[in-house]
Design a protein around this motif. Structure first.
Motif, short mmCIF file in Angstrom:
data_model
loop_
_atom_site.label_atom_id
_atom_site.label_comp_id
_atom_site.label_asym_id
_atom_site.label_seq_id
_atom_site.Cartn_x
_atom_site.Cartn_y
_atom_site.Cartn_z
N GLY A 173 62.18 -18.81 48.02
CA GLY A 173 61.95 -17.52 47.38
C GLY A 173 60.91 -17.56 46.30
N ASP A 174 60.25 -18.71 46.10
CA ASP A 174 59.15 -18.81 45.15
C ASP A 174 57.89 -18.21 45.76
N THR A 175 57.13 -17.46 44.96
CA THR A 175 55.89 -16.84 45.43
C THR A 175 54.70 -17.50 44.75
N PHE A 176 53.72 -17.87 45.55
CA PHE A 176 52.51 -18.53 45.05
C PHE A 176 51.36 -17.53 45.09
N VAL A 177 50.69 -17.37 43.94
CA VAL A 177 49.57 -16.43 43.83
C VAL A 177 48.34 -17.19 43.38
N LYS A 178 47.29 -17.07 44.14
CA LYS A 178 46.03 -17.77 43.84
C LYS A 178 44.93 -16.74 43.59
N ILE A 179 44.13 -16.95 42.55
CA ILE A 179 42.91 -16.18 42.36
C ILE A 179 41.76 -17.17 42.17
N GLY A 180 40.58 -16.79 42.64
CA GLY A 180 39.45 -17.71 42.52
C GLY A 180 38.13 -17.02 42.80
N TRP A 181 37.07 -17.79 42.58
CA TRP A 181 35.73 -17.33 42.90
C TRP A 181 35.48 -17.49 44.40
N CYS A 208 57.48 -17.41 35.49
CA CYS A 208 56.26 -17.79 36.20
C CYS A 208 55.69 -19.07 35.62
N ASP A 209 55.25 -19.97 36.49
CA ASP A 209 54.57 -21.20 36.09
C ASP A 209 53.08 -21.08 36.39
N GLY A 210 52.25 -21.71 35.55
CA GLY A 210 50.82 -21.76 35.81
C GLY A 210 49.99 -20.82 34.97
N LEU A 211 50.65 -20.08 34.07
CA LEU A 211 49.89 -19.19 33.19
C LEU A 211 49.34 -19.97 31.99
N PRO A 212 48.18 -19.59 31.45
CA PRO A 212 47.33 -18.49 31.88
C PRO A 212 46.53 -18.84 33.14
N CYS A 213 46.14 -17.80 33.85
CA CYS A 213 45.33 -17.96 35.06
C CYS A 213 44.45 -16.72 35.15
N SER A 214 43.20 -16.86 34.72
CA SER A 214 42.34 -15.68 34.64
C SER A 214 40.87 -16.04 34.86
N ILE A 215 40.10 -15.03 35.19
CA ILE A 215 38.65 -15.14 35.33
C ILE A 215 38.04 -13.98 34.56
N ASP A 216 37.31 -14.29 33.48
CA ASP A 216 36.60 -13.28 32.70
C ASP A 216 35.16 -13.74 32.56
N PRO A 217 34.26 -13.20 33.39
CA PRO A 217 32.87 -13.69 33.38
C PRO A 217 32.15 -13.47 32.06
N SER A 218 32.70 -12.60 31.18
CA SER A 218 32.06 -12.40 29.88
C SER A 218 32.35 -13.55 28.93
N LYS A 219 33.33 -14.39 29.28
CA LYS A 219 33.73 -15.49 28.41
C LYS A 219 33.46 -16.86 29.02
N GLY A 235 34.19 -25.05 49.63
CA GLY A 235 32.93 -24.44 49.26
C GLY A 235 32.63 -24.52 47.78
N GLY A 236 33.53 -25.16 46.99
CA GLY A 236 33.28 -25.32 45.57
C GLY A 236 33.73 -24.17 44.70
N GLY A 237 34.46 -23.20 45.27
CA GLY A 237 34.95 -22.09 44.47
C GLY A 237 36.15 -22.50 43.62
N ASP A 238 36.06 -22.33 42.31
CA ASP A 238 37.16 -22.70 41.42
C ASP A 238 38.26 -21.65 41.47
N PHE A 239 39.51 -22.10 41.29
CA PHE A 239 40.65 -21.20 41.39
C PHE A 239 41.79 -21.71 40.54
#
Length: 261
Positions: A173-181, A208-219, A235-239
């Motif tokens: 019942g654990d949910t895995f969420v991935k975000i990346g370039w 939730c485990d793994g926070l923070p998990c964000s992409i802010d191109p201004s920073k 392909g070298g995309g970070d996530f």
């Protein structure tokens, strides 16, 4: 629960490339409304491997009749319901899901209106070969009609969108969420201009485990991720990945880069 994708082509609304047709001897994948998953595929295929990974949807037999291969599932059924998209960027945002089993083009549309929240389709372990759902996240203001089709390097949308995401739920019942370039984006000339929006995963109540998990191109630079556990993928995309424990939910929030977020 079925919805048509780019219906102007020969695909007739099926979740296939515009030049493809649902014809005799072929599998015909389809899209479902947001939050739902395609419940039909070749039940003899149990692993993610070609060509079986393309055998999704209904089968068009030699007589031109559509066959429903899995009578134990509806045509469309609700996903786990544990991940939603939150649009804090203003204009509509297109989340385009890839077709799997199918050709894996990002054809399945989910529109997230400005200031609104939309449940995303999250597969459980009963889904095809226990695979995850994959999404391309497009810039605010790009419609699903324009975004959820194969594009080119002239616009940062479709398969050239800046960001990608994925989600699935396991037997616990654990949910895995991935975000990346998106490595297609970072490896192109489009990366010379940073996106004007960012994305982050937040916990929607619970654990939730793994926070923070964000992409802010201004920073940060293109392909940088703010996380204690960021990694580099194909392909070298970070996530980065967040685990929403059983009974918990997560959000993928889209925000304007450089804002209070």
């Amino acid at each position: 629960g079925m919805v048509a994708v780019q219906s102007g082509g020969q695909n007739g609304g099926w979740a296939m490339s515009p030049a493809q047709t649902c014809s005799q001897g072929n599998w015909c994948p389809y899209a479902c409304k947001p939050g739902q998953l395609m419940g039909q595929w070749d039940t003899s295929v149990t692993s993610y491997s070609y060509p079986g990974s393309q055998h999704g949807g209904l089968y068009c037999d030699d007589s031109g009749n559509l066959q429903k291969p899995n009578n134990n599932k509806d045509y469309c059924y609700d996903g786990a319901g544990t991940v939603s998209a939150q649009n804090s960027a203003g204009s509509d945002v297109a989340f385009c899901q890839t077709v799997l089993p199918g050709n894996e083009d990002m054809l399945i549309p989910t529109n997230v209106g400005g200031g609104s929240n939309q449940v995303l389709a999250v597969p459980g372990p009963d889904y095809f070969a226990s695979t995850a759902a994959h999404y391309y996240i497009n810039p605010p203001g790009v419609s699903t009609q324009d975004a959820c089709q194969w594009g080119d390097e002239s616009h940062a949308q479709g398969n050239w969108a800046p960001y990608v995401a994925g989600a699935n739920q396991d037997n616990n019942g654990d949910t895995f969420v991935k975000i990346g370039w998106n490595p297609i984006y970072t490896g192109s000339n489009l990366a010379n201009n940073k996106p004007n929006f960012g994305i982050k995963v937040t916990c929607d109540g619970g654990d939730c485990d793994g926070l923070p998990c964000s992409i802010d191109p201004s920073k940060g630079s293109v392909n940088s991720v703010s996380s204690q556990q960021s990694s580099s993928g194909a392909g070298g995309g970070d996530f980065c990945v967040v685990t929403a424990k059983s009974g918990s939910k997560a959000q993928i929030e889209v925000f304007s880069a450089g804002g209070n977020n």
